[in-house]
Write a protein that holds these residues in place. Structure first.
Motif, PDB file in Angstrom:
ATOM      1  N   ILE A 197       0.854  -1.187   0.000  1.00  0.00           N
ATOM      2  CA  ILE A 197       0.000   0.000   0.000  1.00  0.00           C
ATOM      3  C   ILE A 197       0.891   1.238   0.000  1.00  0.00           C
ATOM      4  O   ILE A 197       1.765   1.388   0.862  1.00  0.00           O
ATOM      5  CB  ILE A 197      -0.935   0.012   1.223  1.00  0.00           C
ATOM      6  N   GLU A 198       0.656   2.131  -0.953  1.00  0.00           N
ATOM      7  CA  GLU A 198       1.523   3.299  -1.114  1.00  0.00           C
ATOM      8  C   GLU A 198       0.681   4.571  -1.204  1.00  0.00           C
ATOM      9  O   GLU A 198       0.592   5.196  -2.263  1.00  0.00           O
ATOM     10  CB  GLU A 198       2.402   3.126  -2.359  1.00  0.00           C
ATOM     11  N   PHE A 199       0.077   4.956  -0.093  1.00  0.00           N
ATOM     12  CA  PHE A 199      -0.671   6.202  -0.068  1.00  0.00           C
ATOM     13  C   PHE A 199       0.312   7.372  -0.159  1.00  0.00           C
ATOM     14  O   PHE A 199       1.448   7.295   0.329  1.00  0.00           O
ATOM     15  CB  PHE A 199      -1.498   6.314   1.204  1.00  0.00           C
ATOM     16  N   ALA A 200      -0.151   8.454  -0.753  1.00  0.00           N
ATOM     17  CA  ALA A 200       0.747   9.563  -1.079  1.00  0.00           C
ATOM     18  C   ALA A 200       1.346  10.227   0.153  1.00  0.00           C
ATOM     19  O   ALA A 200       2.404  10.855   0.056  1.00  0.00           O
ATOM     20  CB  ALA A 200      -0.004  10.597  -1.916  1.00  0.00           C
ATOM     21  N   TYR A 201       0.722  10.121   1.295  1.00  0.00           N
ATOM     22  CA  TYR A 201       1.250  10.792   2.484  1.00  0.00           C
ATOM     23  C   TYR A 201       2.189   9.904   3.297  1.00  0.00           C
ATOM     24  O   TYR A 201       2.764  10.357   4.293  1.00  0.00           O
ATOM     25  CB  TYR A 201       0.106  11.297   3.373  1.00  0.00           C
ATOM     26  N   PHE A 202       2.360   8.653   2.900  1.00  0.00           N
ATOM     27  CA  PHE A 202       3.259   7.764   3.639  1.00  0.00           C
ATOM     28  C   PHE A 202       4.709   8.222   3.465  1.00  0.00           C
ATOM     29  O   PHE A 202       5.136   8.491   2.337  1.00  0.00           O
ATOM     30  CB  PHE A 202       3.162   6.326   3.121  1.00  0.00           C
ATOM     31  N   PRO A 203       5.481   8.273   4.541  1.00  0.00           N
ATOM     32  CA  PRO A 203       6.909   8.571   4.382  1.00  0.00           C
ATOM     33  C   PRO A 203       7.644   7.419   3.704  1.00  0.00           C
ATOM     34  O   PRO A 203       8.648   7.615   3.028  1.00  0.00           O
ATOM     35  CB  PRO A 203       7.396   8.773   5.819  1.00  0.00           C
ATOM     36  N   SER A 204       7.135   6.205   3.894  1.00  0.00           N
ATOM     37  CA  SER A 204       7.699   5.005   3.280  1.00  0.00           C
ATOM     38  C   SER A 204       6.618   3.941   3.259  1.00  0.00           C
ATOM     39  O   SER A 204       5.766   3.896   4.151  1.00  0.00           O
ATOM     40  CB  SER A 204       8.904   4.500   4.084  1.00  0.00           C
ATOM     41  N   SER A 205       6.638   3.100   2.231  1.00  0.00           N
ATOM     42  CA  SER A 205       5.665   2.008   2.167  1.00  0.00           C
ATOM     43  C   SER A 205       6.263   0.700   2.662  1.00  0.00           C
ATOM     44  O   SER A 205       5.657  -0.353   2.535  1.00  0.00           O
ATOM     45  CB  SER A 205       5.158   1.833   0.724  1.00  0.00           C
ATOM     46  N   ARG A 206       7.462   0.791   3.247  1.00  0.00           N
ATOM     47  CA  ARG A 206       8.172  -0.420   3.658  1.00  0.00           C
ATOM     48  C   ARG A 206       7.341  -1.266   4.625  1.00  0.00           C
ATOM     49  O   ARG A 206       7.308  -2.490   4.526  1.00  0.00           O
ATOM     50  CB  ARG A 206       9.503  -0.043   4.309  1.00  0.00           C
ATOM     51  N   ASP A 207       6.675  -0.598   5.567  1.00  0.00           N
ATOM     52  CA  ASP A 207       5.905  -1.324   6.576  1.00  0.00           C
ATOM     53  C   ASP A 207       4.486  -1.648   6.120  1.00  0.00           C
ATOM     54  O   ASP A 207       3.698  -2.197   6.891  1.00  0.00           O
ATOM     55  CB  ASP A 207       5.828  -0.509   7.873  1.00  0.00           C
ATOM     56  N   MET A 208       4.146  -1.286   4.877  1.00  0.00           N
ATOM     57  CA  MET A 208       2.769  -1.447   4.415  1.00  0.00           C
ATOM     58  C   MET A 208       2.642  -2.508   3.327  1.00  0.00           C
ATOM     59  O   MET A 208       1.687  -2.506   2.566  1.00  0.00           O
ATOM     60  CB  MET A 208       2.237  -0.101   3.917  1.00  0.00           C
ATOM     61  N   LYS A 209       3.602  -3.409   3.263  1.00  0.00           N
ATOM     62  CA  LYS A 209       3.497  -4.542   2.345  1.00  0.00           C
ATOM     63  C   LYS A 209       2.853  -5.707   3.084  1.00  0.00           C
ATOM     64  O   LYS A 209       3.316  -6.116   4.149  1.00  0.00           O
ATOM     65  CB  LYS A 209       4.862  -4.963   1.806  1.00  0.00           C
ATOM     66  N   PHE A 210       1.791  -6.228   2.515  1.00  0.00           N
ATOM     67  CA  PHE A 210       1.065  -7.322   3.151  1.00  0.00           C
ATOM     68  C   PHE A 210       1.792  -8.649   2.968  1.00  0.00           C
ATOM     69  O   PHE A 210       2.341  -8.930   1.897  1.00  0.00           O
ATOM     70  CB  PHE A 210      -0.335  -7.450   2.544  1.00  0.00           C
ATOM     71  N   ALA A 211       1.755  -9.445   4.014  1.00  0.00           N
ATOM     72  CA  ALA A 211       2.166 -10.846   3.898  1.00  0.00           C
ATOM     73  C   ALA A 211       0.983 -11.688   3.442  1.00  0.00           C
ATOM     74  O   ALA A 211       1.145 -12.659   2.708  1.00  0.00           O
ATOM     75  CB  ALA A 211       2.698 -11.358   5.232  1.00  0.00           C
ATOM     76  N   ASP A 212      -0.230 -11.279   3.869  1.00  0.00           N
ATOM     77  CA  ASP A 212      -1.432 -12.038   3.510  1.00  0.00           C
ATOM     78  C   ASP A 212      -2.647 -11.135   3.660  1.00  0.00           C
ATOM     79  O   ASP A 212      -3.161 -10.950   4.765  1.00  0.00           O
ATOM     80  CB  ASP A 212      -1.571 -13.271   4.403  1.00  0.00           C
ATOM     81  N   PHE A 213      -3.114 -10.584   2.539  1.00  0.00           N
ATOM     82  CA  PHE A 213      -4.253  -9.670   2.589  1.00  0.00           C
ATOM     83  C   PHE A 213      -5.518 -10.363   3.067  1.00  0.00           C
ATOM     84  O   PHE A 213      -6.457  -9.709   3.531  1.00  0.00           O
ATOM     85  CB  PHE A 213      -4.486  -9.047   1.205  1.00  0.00           C
ATOM     86  N   ALA A 214      -5.559 -11.687   2.977  1.00  0.00           N
ATOM     87  CA  ALA A 214      -6.736 -12.421   3.449  1.00  0.00           C
ATOM     88  C   ALA A 214      -6.842 -12.407   4.968  1.00  0.00           C
ATOM     89  O   ALA A 214      -7.903 -12.723   5.518  1.00  0.00           O
ATOM     90  CB  ALA A 214      -6.692 -13.864   2.950  1.00  0.00           C
ATOM     91  N   SER A 215      -5.779 -12.031   5.648  1.00  0.00           N
ATOM     92  CA  SER A 215      -5.768 -12.014   7.109  1.00  0.00           C
ATOM     93  C   SER A 215      -6.480 -10.772   7.639  1.00  0.00           C
ATOM     94  O   SER A 215      -6.040  -9.640   7.406  1.00  0.00           O
ATOM     95  CB  SER A 215      -4.325 -12.033   7.622  1.00  0.00           C
TER      96      SER A 215
END
Length: 277
Positions: A197-215
């Protein structure tokens, strides 16, 4: 003469019908972003959930377009089975549409909840239409607005969390399960379950990558993280960052209130009272 219950039912139906028109077709992500922004603006900046949802709609517009291109490339593995290739691409389009429909439904319910509670949040029987925790949080928002007072950060978080948890349980979770069950393409399924997930206001998307969106737990964790990042960035900056996606028209940024009024006029909806401070 209508009973109080009849009035609540009638107004809830009217607002829900209005919300459905405003939310548009499933592909109208930009239009929904403007409706989400209206809810943030109408609350005087107190209701943060729709502001972040506007980012979700605008980011989703680009993400879905990219997904279609990736799917078209990956479908080359079925090049010598045209019927199978078409079936896989049909599944991919249906999968993307399922997520657009989630966004549409959330927009409808966010609009309905906000404006219904604005009218009838204190009425006996309002909890027949809105989950009690969400209703209480919205009532606090409306009360602060009526008094011309800010909503504290803990209260803003409570309103965001109340709506976010409700929509995950009532809309997102069941719809994600259905969409995944209908997708018989393991490679695309693997990609779809690991979005960044890369919303425009995020300083970084590093912590916003899903391991499992079904969770469900991971969706909640990431959603609350998006809220925390918004508060950290400052809501004015988060609002300004809506222009970074290049989806909303210049007219929206010139005058978002006028842009929303014009949308209502195009849909033959009556004028609505403007946002207050």
């Amino acid at each position: 003469m209508d009973s109080d219950g009849d009035t609540l039912t009638r107004d809830h139906q009217r607002i829900h019908q209005e919300a459905t028109l405003l939310a548009g077709a499933i592909t109208n992500l930009g239009q929904r972003a403007s409706v989400y922004h209206h809810l943030f603006e109408c609350s005087g900046g107190r209701n943060v959930f729709p502001l972040i949802a506007a980012h979700g709609a605008l980011w989703g517009a680009g993400y879905f377009a990219l997904g279609m291109r990736v799917g078209a490339l990956l479908s080359a593995q079925f090049l010598f089975s045209p019927a199978l290739r078409q079936d896989k691409l049909r599944q991919l389009h249906a999968f993307a549409d399922a997520f657009r429909e989630i966004n549409r439904q959330v927009c409808v319910e966010a609009y309905t909840a906000y404006h219904f509670s604005r009218l009838h949040g204190q009425a006996q029987g309002a909890t027949r239409f809105l989950q009690p925790r969400l209703l209480a949080a919205l009532d606090a928002c409306h009360r602060a607005q009526a008094l011309g007072e800010p909503l504290s950060q803990p209260e803003r978080r409570e309103l965001f969390e109340a709506f976010f948890l409700w929509e995950q349980a009532a809309i997102v979770g069941p719809a994600v399960e259905r969409a995944l069950a209908a997708l018989d393409w393991p490679l695309i399924r693997q990609v779809a379950l690991r979005p960044r997930i890369e919303f425009a206001y995020f300083p970084s998307s590093r912590d916003m990558k899903f391991a499992d969106f079904a969770s469900t737990a991971e969706r909640i964790e990431k959603g609350m993280r998006a809220y925390e990042l918004a508060e950290r960035a400052g809501l004015d900056r988060v609002e300004h960052a809506l222009r970074d996606y290049g989806v909303l028209p210049a007219a929206f940024f010139r005058d978002s209130l006028a842009h929303f009024r014009e949308l209502r006029q195009r849909l033959d909806l009556p004028a609505q009272c403007p946002a207050t401070g």
